[in-house]
Every structure is written in C-alpha cells, then in structure tokens.
Design a protein around this motif. Structure first.
Motif, PDB file in Angstrom:
ATOM      1  N   ASP A 141       0.863  -1.175   0.000  1.00 55.25           N
ATOM      2  CA  ASP A 141       0.000   0.000   0.000  1.00 55.25           C
ATOM      3  C   ASP A 141       0.906   1.234   0.000  1.00 55.25           C
ATOM      4  O   ASP A 141       1.253   1.757   1.059  1.00 55.25           O
ATOM      5  CB  ASP A 141      -0.908  -0.014   1.234  1.00 55.25           C
ATOM      6  N   ILE A 142       1.298   1.686  -1.206  1.00 62.35           N
ATOM      7  CA  ILE A 142       2.254   2.784  -1.311  1.00 62.35           C
ATOM      8  C   ILE A 142       1.693   4.075  -0.718  1.00 62.35           C
ATOM      9  O   ILE A 142       2.428   4.855  -0.105  1.00 62.35           O
ATOM     10  CB  ILE A 142       2.667   2.998  -2.780  1.00 62.35           C
ATOM     11  N   ALA A 143       0.398   4.296  -0.879  1.00 58.37           N
ATOM     12  CA  ALA A 143      -0.211   5.501  -0.313  1.00 58.37           C
ATOM     13  C   ALA A 143      -0.030   5.538   1.203  1.00 58.37           C
ATOM     14  O   ALA A 143       0.337   6.575   1.778  1.00 58.37           O
ATOM     15  CB  ALA A 143      -1.694   5.570  -0.678  1.00 58.37           C
ATOM     16  N   LYS A 144      -0.254   4.420   1.851  1.00 57.83           N
ATOM     17  CA  LYS A 144      -0.096   4.335   3.305  1.00 57.83           C
ATOM     18  C   LYS A 144       1.365   4.506   3.701  1.00 57.83           C
ATOM     19  O   LYS A 144       1.689   5.156   4.707  1.00 57.83           O
ATOM     20  CB  LYS A 144      -0.627   2.984   3.801  1.00 57.83           C
ATOM     21  N   MET A 145       2.268   3.948   2.899  1.00 56.39           N
ATOM     22  CA  MET A 145       3.697   4.073   3.174  1.00 56.39           C
ATOM     23  C   MET A 145       4.165   5.517   3.014  1.00 56.39           C
ATOM     24  O   MET A 145       5.007   5.996   3.776  1.00 56.39           O
ATOM     25  CB  MET A 145       4.490   3.140   2.257  1.00 56.39           C
ATOM     26  N   GLY A 168       4.825   5.058 -13.417  1.00 55.85           N
ATOM     27  CA  GLY A 168       3.502   4.692 -13.892  1.00 55.85           C
ATOM     28  C   GLY A 168       2.588   4.201 -12.786  1.00 55.85           C
ATOM     29  O   GLY A 168       1.400   4.551 -12.746  1.00 55.85           O
ATOM     30  N   SER A 169       3.115   3.403 -11.865  1.00 51.88           N
ATOM     31  CA  SER A 169       2.276   2.850 -10.799  1.00 51.88           C
ATOM     32  C   SER A 169       1.777   3.940  -9.852  1.00 51.88           C
ATOM     33  O   SER A 169       0.622   3.917  -9.423  1.00 51.88           O
ATOM     34  CB  SER A 169       3.034   1.774 -10.019  1.00 51.88           C
ATOM     35  N   LEU A 170       2.633   4.917  -9.543  1.00 56.25           N
ATOM     36  CA  LEU A 170       2.198   6.000  -8.661  1.00 56.25           C
ATOM     37  C   LEU A 170       1.236   6.953  -9.366  1.00 56.25           C
ATOM     38  O   LEU A 170       0.301   7.466  -8.749  1.00 56.25           O
ATOM     39  CB  LEU A 170       3.397   6.770  -8.101  1.00 56.25           C
ATOM     40  N   LEU A 171       1.451   7.171 -10.667  1.00 55.33           N
ATOM     41  CA  LEU A 171       0.498   7.969 -11.438  1.00 55.33           C
ATOM     42  C   LEU A 171      -0.858   7.279 -11.479  1.00 55.33           C
ATOM     43  O   LEU A 171      -1.904   7.914 -11.276  1.00 55.33           O
ATOM     44  CB  LEU A 171       1.017   8.186 -12.847  1.00 55.33           C
ATOM     45  N   ALA A 172      -0.874   5.987 -11.755  1.00 57.54           N
ATOM     46  CA  ALA A 172      -2.119   5.234 -11.838  1.00 57.54           C
ATOM     47  C   ALA A 172      -2.858   5.216 -10.504  1.00 57.54           C
ATOM     48  O   ALA A 172      -4.092   5.164 -10.467  1.00 57.54           O
ATOM     49  CB  ALA A 172      -1.835   3.816 -12.307  1.00 57.54           C
ATOM     50  N   ALA A 173      -2.108   5.283  -9.414  1.00 56.20           N
ATOM     51  CA  ALA A 173      -2.714   5.276  -8.083  1.00 56.20           C
ATOM     52  C   ALA A 173      -3.175   6.666  -7.642  1.00 56.20           C
ATOM     53  O   ALA A 173      -3.707   6.823  -6.541  1.00 56.20           O
ATOM     54  CB  ALA A 173      -1.727   4.716  -7.063  1.00 56.20           C
ATOM     55  N   ARG A 195      11.373   3.890 -21.056  1.00 61.60           N
ATOM     56  CA  ARG A 195      10.586   5.074 -21.288  1.00 61.60           C
ATOM     57  C   ARG A 195      10.345   5.800 -19.968  1.00 61.60           C
ATOM     58  O   ARG A 195      10.584   5.268 -18.894  1.00 61.60           O
ATOM     59  CB  ARG A 195       9.253   4.707 -21.959  1.00 61.60           C
ATOM     60  N   VAL A 196       9.849   7.027 -20.061  1.00 55.39           N
ATOM     61  CA  VAL A 196       9.659   7.858 -18.872  1.00 55.39           C
ATOM     62  C   VAL A 196       8.609   7.266 -17.950  1.00 55.39           C
ATOM     63  O   VAL A 196       8.782   7.202 -16.734  1.00 55.39           O
ATOM     64  CB  VAL A 196       9.243   9.286 -19.285  1.00 55.39           C
ATOM     65  N   VAL A 197       7.497   6.822 -18.532  1.00 54.98           N
ATOM     66  CA  VAL A 197       6.395   6.255 -17.754  1.00 54.98           C
ATOM     67  C   VAL A 197       5.926   4.973 -18.417  1.00 54.98           C
ATOM     68  O   VAL A 197       5.794   4.899 -19.639  1.00 54.98           O
ATOM     69  CB  VAL A 197       5.208   7.248 -17.663  1.00 54.98           C
ATOM     70  N   GLU A 198       5.675   3.955 -17.600  1.00 56.78           N
ATOM     71  CA  GLU A 198       5.188   2.683 -18.112  1.00 56.78           C
ATOM     72  C   GLU A 198       3.996   2.257 -17.268  1.00 56.78           C
ATOM     73  O   GLU A 198       4.079   2.187 -16.043  1.00 56.78           O
ATOM     74  CB  GLU A 198       6.299   1.630 -18.023  1.00 56.78           C
ATOM     75  N   PHE A 199       2.875   1.977 -17.947  1.00 59.73           N
ATOM     76  CA  PHE A 199       1.672   1.565 -17.235  1.00 59.73           C
ATOM     77  C   PHE A 199       1.437   0.079 -17.413  1.00 59.73           C
ATOM     78  O   PHE A 199       1.828  -0.521 -18.420  1.00 59.73           O
ATOM     79  CB  PHE A 199       0.450   2.339 -17.752  1.00 59.73           C
ATOM     80  N   GLY A 200       0.753  -0.512 -16.425  1.00 63.48           N
ATOM     81  CA  GLY A 200       0.373  -1.907 -16.521  1.00 63.48           C
ATOM     82  C   GLY A 200      -0.804  -2.071 -17.474  1.00 63.48           C
ATOM     83  O   GLY A 200      -1.205  -1.141 -18.176  1.00 63.48           O
ATOM     84  N   THR A 201      -1.418  -3.248 -17.470  1.00 63.31           N
ATOM     85  CA  THR A 201      -2.511  -3.544 -18.393  1.00 63.31           C
ATOM     86  C   THR A 201      -3.737  -2.676 -18.143  1.00 63.31           C
ATOM     87  O   THR A 201      -4.537  -2.443 -19.053  1.00 63.31           O
ATOM     88  CB  THR A 201      -2.906  -5.029 -18.279  1.00 63.31           C
ATOM     89  N   GLU A 202      -3.908  -2.183 -16.920  1.00 59.94           N
ATOM     90  CA  GLU A 202      -5.080  -1.366 -16.600  1.00 59.94           C
ATOM     91  C   GLU A 202      -4.869   0.107 -16.930  1.00 59.94           C
ATOM     92  O   GLU A 202      -5.783   0.923 -16.788  1.00 59.94           O
ATOM     93  CB  GLU A 202      -5.432  -1.516 -15.110  1.00 59.94           C
ATOM     94  N   GLY A 203      -3.677   0.477 -17.371  1.00 59.34           N
ATOM     95  CA  GLY A 203      -3.408   1.872 -17.711  1.00 59.34           C
ATOM     96  C   GLY A 203      -3.570   2.775 -16.500  1.00 59.34           C
ATOM     97  O   GLY A 203      -3.216   2.418 -15.377  1.00 59.34           O
ATOM     98  N   LEU A 204      -4.135   3.941 -16.722  1.00 59.15           N
ATOM     99  CA  LEU A 204      -4.335   4.896 -15.635  1.00 59.15           C
ATOM    100  C   LEU A 204      -5.545   4.557 -14.777  1.00 59.15           C
ATOM    101  O   LEU A 204      -5.725   5.126 -13.706  1.00 59.15           O
ATOM    102  CB  LEU A 204      -4.488   6.317 -16.196  1.00 59.15           C
ATOM    103  N   GLY A 205      -6.388   3.681 -15.253  1.00 59.40           N
ATOM    104  CA  GLY A 205      -7.547   3.290 -14.467  1.00 59.40           C
ATOM    105  C   GLY A 205      -8.607   4.365 -14.379  1.00 59.40           C
ATOM    106  O   GLY A 205      -9.476   4.325 -13.513  1.00 59.40           O
ATOM    107  N   VAL A 229      -1.008  17.518 -12.128  1.00 56.83           N
ATOM    108  CA  VAL A 229      -1.737  16.283 -12.395  1.00 56.83           C
ATOM    109  C   VAL A 229      -3.072  16.315 -11.669  1.00 56.83           C
ATOM    110  O   VAL A 229      -3.117  16.486 -10.441  1.00 56.83           O
ATOM    111  CB  VAL A 229      -0.935  15.031 -11.955  1.00 56.83           C
ATOM    112  N   HIS A 230      -4.141  16.146 -12.415  1.00 56.39           N
ATOM    113  CA  HIS A 230      -5.479  16.085 -11.839  1.00 56.39           C
ATOM    114  C   HIS A 230      -5.955  14.644 -11.922  1.00 56.39           C
ATOM    115  O   HIS A 230      -6.272  14.149 -13.011  1.00 56.39           O
ATOM    116  CB  HIS A 230      -6.435  17.016 -12.597  1.00 56.39           C
ATOM    117  N   PRO A 231      -5.998  13.924 -10.803  1.00 56.98           N
ATOM    118  CA  PRO A 231      -6.353  12.509 -10.820  1.00 56.98           C
ATOM    119  C   PRO A 231      -7.824  12.295 -11.163  1.00 56.98           C
ATOM    120  O   PRO A 231      -8.617  13.251 -11.148  1.00 56.98           O
ATOM    121  CB  PRO A 231      -6.045  12.058  -9.393  1.00 56.98           C
TER     122      PRO A 231
END
Length: 233
Positions: A141-145, A168-173, A195-205, A229-231
């Motif tokens: 849980d990176i947000a909690k960390m 990519g993972s922190l952007l997606a979260a 590359r600068v940013v790499e997303f998983g299969t779910e992209g930005l979600g 960045v506006h989530p």
C-alpha cells in the motif's frame, strides 16, 4: 500526511532515458545533461527523492553482506535516524537492494519493502544504518507508506525519479501531484528502450488530466515543462 510528489525526469522527445545514446546538441557537442538535471532537481526544493529497485541498484552498487554482529530485527519498521534533513527512498518489494551505509549523496536511506522480505535482509539494512518500512500485506500500500514517510520523517516534497514502472504505478494510483520533465533536443530512435512512464494492463484506471504550470527554455535548447496532475474524480 502524504508528501507533495513531483515526478522529475530527464527525457528526449521520443521518451528515452539514456543520454549516452542520444544525438548531439545542435552545436555539435554533448550537453552536460546531468548537471542541468541536478540544477532543476535543486530548484524544486524537495526534502526527499525516490526511485525503484533497478534505478537504486545502479546508484548504490553494493553487494549482499550479512552483519558481523547479531542485530535485533524490528517489524514493521526500523528508524535508524530521525534528524535527517533529506532522504533517499527506494521501493524494493523483494528485498534485493544492498547499501554500503545509511547515506547516499548525504541523504538518509529509507527502503519500502514487501511483506515477504526475510529477517536476514532487515538485519543487514539495520546494521548499515538504513531505515525501512515493511508492508503489512502482500500488495504494498504505497499511499499508506507515503503517509508514514511524511509523518515519521517530515517529508513534505518528494521527487519521484524513476524508473518507468514506478512512475507509472504512482500515477495510476493518483499519488503524483506534478510532472516536471526536462526535455532535451536529442533523439535515441531505437525500439525496446526504457521510457519515462510505463503503465500496466489497466493503464491509468480512469481519466487523468494535466494542466500546464510553466514551460521554460534552458541551455542547449532544452525545455523544462511542468504540469499539474489532476487525478480521476
């Protein structure tokens, strides 16, 4: 409280992260991109920077070395020092990183670890003066960390500096507040590169939007572009 997170990266227009492979600057010389990057890094006034395991391994270059004396292992966290003015943070789910000491470039080292990291690795980190936090669950849980980092170390502005998967993972979260890209007038023009940013299969979600903060022209024809960045709402 989570620090304000700025994803700071040096890149070519085609997304390459390897200046050694880039074409020359317009005057026929190789620009000192690292010096320019360090200048922008300092101007952001962060009190911590964070990278992934692969990037940190390239920086630390240390090998495994069990402690010479018994060490009491603490879970879920160990704080080696609380008076650090700035911190170097690594995300290392599998516990593969090693360090020669508790400092890098004068910054105190903190490692965020997965739940399955063995006590022997924690003992090595503690013996080297490294602080750490072990995830309570298999999925980190990176947000909690990040909240823990802000609370325990007073980190308010954190520079996220790669690699691409961590970015990519922190952007997606929805954890990144700003993108700050130093764009060089150079190309790598080859496939299969980082590359600068790499997303998983779910992209930005979800729908994430950017709004321009500033665009500044630098030496060597480089640009420094900043976006808010506006989530997803």
């Amino acid at each position: 409280m989570k620090p304000y997170i700025i994803c700071l990266m040096l890149t070519s227009p085609d997304g390459s992260l390897h200046p050694s492979r880039w074409t020359s600057s317009p005057d026929g010389t190789k620009a000192d991109w690292s010096k320019l990057y360090e200048k922008i890094h300092a101007e952001h006034h962060g009190n911590a920077w964070m990278v992934g395991r692969v990037t940190m391994a390239e920086i630390s270059k240390a090998e495994a070395h069990p402690p010479q004396k018994p060490v009491d292992v603490e879970r879920p966290f160990h704080i080696a020092r609380r008076d650090a003015g700035s911190c170097a943070i690594a995300i290392d789910k599998s516990g593969k990183l090693h360090f020669s000491s508790g400092e890098l470039y004068g910054d105190h080292v903190i490692v965020l670890l997965g739940a399955d990291v063995p006590d022997s690795h924690l003992a090595e980190l503690a013996a080297d003066g490294v602080s750490y936090l072990v995830s309570e669950h298999r999925e980190m849980d990176i947000a909690k960390m990040l909240d823990w980092l802000g609370r325990e170390f007073g980190i308010k502005r954190l520079l996220l500096e790669g690699g691409a998967a961590i970015n990519g993972s922190l952007l997606a979260a929805g954890l990144v507040d700003e993108l700050s890209f130093l764009i060089a007038p150079a190309l790598e023009a080859r496939s299969g590169s980082d590359r600068v940013v790499e997303f998983g299969t779910e992209g930005l979600g979800g729908k994430t939007s950017l709004s321009l903060i500033s665009c500044e022209t630098l030496s060597y024809g480089a640009l420094h572009v900043r976006y808010k960045v506006h989530p997803p709402v």
